[in-house]
Design a protein around this motif. Structure first.
Motif, PDB file in Angstrom:
ATOM      1  N   UNK A 130      38.935  18.400 116.284  1.00  0.00           N
ATOM      2  CA  UNK A 130      39.558  18.005 117.483  1.00  0.00           C
ATOM      3  C   UNK A 130      39.967  16.606 117.449  1.00  0.00           C
ATOM      4  N   UNK A 131      41.177  16.469 118.112  1.00  0.00           N
ATOM      5  CA  UNK A 131      41.542  14.803 117.954  1.00  0.00           C
ATOM      6  C   UNK A 131      40.646  14.311 119.094  1.00  0.00           C
ATOM      7  N   UNK A 132      40.349  12.781 118.678  1.00  0.00           N
ATOM      8  CA  UNK A 132      39.279  12.174 119.443  1.00  0.00           C
ATOM      9  C   UNK A 132      39.452  12.038 120.906  1.00  0.00           C
ATOM     10  N   UNK A 133      40.792  12.343 121.449  1.00  0.00           N
ATOM     11  CA  UNK A 133      41.000  12.276 122.737  1.00  0.00           C
ATOM     12  C   UNK A 133      40.609  13.762 123.487  1.00  0.00           C
ATOM     13  N   UNK A 134      40.535  14.682 122.517  1.00  0.00           N
ATOM     14  CA  UNK A 134      40.087  16.110 122.984  1.00  0.00           C
ATOM     15  C   UNK A 134      38.499  16.433 122.901  1.00  0.00           C
ATOM     16  N   UNK A 135      37.666  15.504 122.186  1.00  0.00           N
ATOM     17  CA  UNK A 135      36.311  15.686 121.918  1.00  0.00           C
ATOM     18  C   UNK A 135      35.383  15.689 123.232  1.00  0.00           C
ATOM     19  N   UNK A 136      35.639  14.667 124.021  1.00  0.00           N
ATOM     20  CA  UNK A 136      35.047  14.391 125.183  1.00  0.00           C
ATOM     21  C   UNK A 136      35.474  15.341 126.376  1.00  0.00           C
ATOM     22  N   UNK A 137      34.851  15.356 127.454  1.00  0.00           N
ATOM     23  CA  UNK A 137      35.305  16.283 128.518  1.00  0.00           C
ATOM     24  C   UNK A 137      36.734  15.887 129.197  1.00  0.00           C
ATOM     25  N   UNK A 138      37.476  16.867 129.427  1.00  0.00           N
ATOM     26  CA  UNK A 138      39.028  16.876 129.543  1.00  0.00           C
ATOM     27  C   UNK A 138      39.446  17.967 130.268  1.00  0.00           C
ATOM     28  N   UNK A 139      40.779  17.847 130.906  1.00  0.00           N
ATOM     29  CA  UNK A 139      41.057  18.924 131.686  1.00  0.00           C
ATOM     30  C   UNK A 139      42.192  19.620 130.908  1.00  0.00           C
ATOM     31  N   UNK A 140      42.751  19.066 129.858  1.00  0.00           N
ATOM     32  CA  UNK A 140      43.795  19.718 128.868  1.00  0.00           C
ATOM     33  C   UNK A 140      43.127  21.057 128.229  1.00  0.00           C
ATOM     34  N   UNK A 141      41.596  20.791 127.840  1.00  0.00           N
ATOM     35  CA  UNK A 141      41.124  21.902 127.206  1.00  0.00           C
ATOM     36  C   UNK A 141      41.065  23.035 128.374  1.00  0.00           C
ATOM     37  N   UNK A 142      40.566  22.690 129.506  1.00  0.00           N
ATOM     38  CA  UNK A 142      40.548  23.661 130.370  1.00  0.00           C
ATOM     39  C   UNK A 142      41.723  24.507 130.852  1.00  0.00           C
ATOM     40  N   UNK A 143      42.802  23.644 130.714  1.00  0.00           N
ATOM     41  CA  UNK A 143      44.102  24.273 131.045  1.00  0.00           C
ATOM     42  C   UNK A 143      44.484  25.225 130.010  1.00  0.00           C
ATOM     43  N   UNK A 144      44.130  24.986 128.751  1.00  0.00           N
ATOM     44  CA  UNK A 144      44.446  25.798 127.606  1.00  0.00           C
ATOM     45  C   UNK A 144      43.640  27.113 127.539  1.00  0.00           C
ATOM     46  N   UNK A 145      42.205  26.955 128.001  1.00  0.00           N
ATOM     47  CA  UNK A 145      41.469  28.194 127.932  1.00  0.00           C
ATOM     48  C   UNK A 145      41.634  29.111 129.169  1.00  0.00           C
ATOM     49  N   UNK A 146      42.208  28.280 130.277  1.00  0.00           N
ATOM     50  CA  UNK A 146      42.663  28.826 131.724  1.00  0.00           C
ATOM     51  C   UNK A 146      43.866  29.663 131.457  1.00  0.00           C
ATOM     52  N   UNK A 147      44.669  29.140 130.461  1.00  0.00           N
ATOM     53  CA  UNK A 147      45.947  29.950 130.412  1.00  0.00           C
ATOM     54  C   UNK A 147      45.767  31.404 130.070  1.00  0.00           C
ATOM     55  N   UNK A 148      44.872  31.389 128.593  1.00  0.00           N
ATOM     56  CA  UNK A 148      44.449  32.613 128.280  1.00  0.00           C
ATOM     57  C   UNK A 148      43.829  33.530 129.377  1.00  0.00           C
ATOM     58  N   UNK A 149      43.018  32.957 130.085  1.00  0.00           N
ATOM     59  CA  UNK A 149      42.335  33.903 131.306  1.00  0.00           C
ATOM     60  C   UNK A 149      43.355  34.307 132.117  1.00  0.00           C
ATOM     61  N   UNK A 150      44.641  33.568 132.737  1.00  0.00           N
ATOM     62  CA  UNK A 150      45.385  33.914 133.542  1.00  0.00           C
ATOM     63  C   UNK A 150      46.324  35.015 132.837  1.00  0.00           C
ATOM     64  N   UNK A 151      46.399  34.938 131.834  1.00  0.00           N
ATOM     65  CA  UNK A 151      47.269  35.988 130.966  1.00  0.00           C
ATOM     66  C   UNK A 151      46.568  37.314 131.007  1.00  0.00           C
ATOM     67  N   UNK A 152      45.376  37.174 130.966  1.00  0.00           N
ATOM     68  CA  UNK A 152      44.358  38.430 130.684  1.00  0.00           C
ATOM     69  C   UNK A 152      44.189  39.003 132.254  1.00  0.00           C
ATOM     70  N   UNK A 153      44.541  38.373 133.233  1.00  0.00           N
ATOM     71  CA  UNK A 153      44.271  38.759 134.615  1.00  0.00           C
ATOM     72  C   UNK A 153      42.920  38.399 135.047  1.00  0.00           C
ATOM     73  N   UNK A 154      42.270  37.553 134.476  1.00  0.00           N
ATOM     74  CA  UNK A 154      41.003  36.986 134.752  1.00  0.00           C
ATOM     75  C   UNK A 154      41.139  35.674 135.537  1.00  0.00           C
ATOM     76  N   UNK A 155      41.677  35.854 136.938  1.00  0.00           N
ATOM     77  CA  UNK A 155      41.820  34.968 137.985  1.00  0.00           C
ATOM     78  C   UNK A 155      40.790  35.485 139.120  1.00  0.00           C
ATOM     79  N   UNK A 156      40.493  34.549 140.132  1.00  0.00           N
ATOM     80  CA  UNK A 156      39.512  34.913 141.182  1.00  0.00           C
ATOM     81  C   UNK A 156      40.384  35.970 142.068  1.00  0.00           C
TER      82      UNK A 156
END
Ligand code: KG4
Ligand code: ZN
Length: 361
Positions: free
Chosen positions: A321-347
């Motif tokens: 990972x690029x160093x801006x993405x090694x520590x905790x960040x919300x961009x990585x949550x958006x990427x994982x979340x996008x796949x969840x949304x596509x799979x219908x895995x929202x609340x």
């Protein structure tokens, strides 16, 4: 049509909000990180030698509205107009510190209600898995040759080897039986009088020692230090770092009888880092041999460690990972979340979304 995701991450001592655009095409998904806001609380927790959950919660509450405003400004600038609303709100719901997680979850619930868009709960660790697949602020995550994907997650709370055969499917091949790698760095830093967080500063002292001539002199003369590589040769793919930490404690007790901390600190930091890196690399290679993944990735706060990056890259074709993405960040949550949304895995019932401190993958 691209989908706009607003993501929130408050699992530990970083408050983070990102806005990301994603569009799935034939060859994969194109992501564009429009805003990646991170407010670190390191200075606030440093005097306590670790993260204080209620302090983290207070800071997250203070930071979230500020970061949201900044994220909205980031979007307005290039487009010259306001983003009326995103298409979904993603939020980390675990693992992490529950008081800290709740702050992000409540904030996300309020936004999803206001905007009438889905709320997508995301596991912090899947964020770290996706972080190695991200580069700069625009990138394609191709579906071709991505799976099986083997990820070594090394953070303050976790050390795991995870195999994914498809998006959002995780099999834990091995994990730490006691301390996480980042936790060991933090604890050893405290023993060496190096403050908090320990990883970056232990790494800095160790790397300087490696480069300096002192190492050669010390190797010959003063102290020849060897620390154990716990369960490095065990048949399984698990890790253990607590014995290594104890070994450092005894070693320091011994050496401090003859030398000052200033004299011994660099050599001990160096050998400790070598021991951690040796074990992580060895077990990752073992997993590669057993599971023959098409892609190997590294994620988590300790992924910022240059020695680990160097040694893994020498032996394996690994995505870092690029160093801006090694520590905790919300961009990585958006990427994982996008796949969840596509799979219908929202609340289905957003009000019921809860923080789960020990959430598993
Ligand atoms: O992923 P992360 O930001 O938070 C958690 O999810 O835990 O990881 C934080 C951990 C801390 O233990 C920190 O000391 C460690 O990552 N860390 C490092 C380095 N930078 C951060 N460890 C070793 N070397 C580094 N350069
Ligand atoms: Zn993390």
């Amino acid at each position: 049509m691209p989908v706009k995701i607003l993501a929130i991450e408050t699992s530990c001592d970083e408050t983070a909000i990102s806005v990301t655009e994603a569009e799935t095409k034939k060859d994969g998904t194109q992501f564009h990180i429009l805003s990646n806001q991170v407010a670190s609380q390191v200075k606030i927790h440093a005097p306590f030698g670790g993260v204080v959950p209620n302090l983290a919660k207070r800071e997250h509450q203070k930071n979230l509205p500020i970061l949201l405003r900044r994220a909205m400004e980031d979007i307005r600038r290039p487009l010259g107009r306001r983003m009326s609303k995103p298409d979904a709100v993603c939020v980390t719901c675990g693992p992490g510190l529950e008081p800290a997680l709740w702050t992000g979850i409540e904030f996300a619930k309020a936004l999803s209600k206001k905007w009438r868009v889905p709320l997508v709960p995301v596991n912090h660790l899947e964020g770290h898995i996706y972080s190695a697949l991200m580069s700069n602020d625009q990138f394609l995550i191709s579906n071709k040759n991505l799976f099986p994907l083997l990820t070594l997650i090394v953070s303050g709370g976790h050390t795991e080897l995870v195999l994914s055969k498809k998006h959002l499917a995780y099999k834990i091949l091995g994990e730490t039986l006691d301390d996480a790698a980042g936790e060991a760095f933090d604890k050893v830093a405290r023993m060496l009088g190096l403050g908090y967080p320990g990883g970056p500063v232990v790494a800095k002292v160790a790397d300087e020692y490696q480069k300096s001539k002192i190492k050669n002199q010390n190797d010959k003369a003063k102290f020849k230090i060897t620390l154990p590589r716990p369960i490095m040769h065990s048949k399984d793919l698990n890790f253990s770092f607590s014995g290594l930490k104890t070994a450092v404690l005894y070693l320091l007790r011994d050496l401090e009888k003859k030398y000052s901390m200033k004299e011994i600190r660099p050599a001990v930091a160096y050998e400790f880092q070598e021991a951690v890196v040796d074990v992580l690399v060895k077990k990752t290679m073992k997993a590669v041999g057993q599971y023959e993944p098409k892609t190997i990735a590294l994620g988590g706060g300790v992924a910022a460690n240059d020695r680990l990056r160097e040694e893994l890259s020498k032996k394996l074709n690994v995505l870092l990972p690029e160093k801006i993405y090694t520590g905790d960040n919300a961009a990585m949550i958006a990427v994982a979340g996008y796949y969840r949304l596509q799979a219908g895995k929202f609340a289905k019932n957003p009000e019921k979304t809860r923080a789960v401190g020990n959430l598993k993958l």
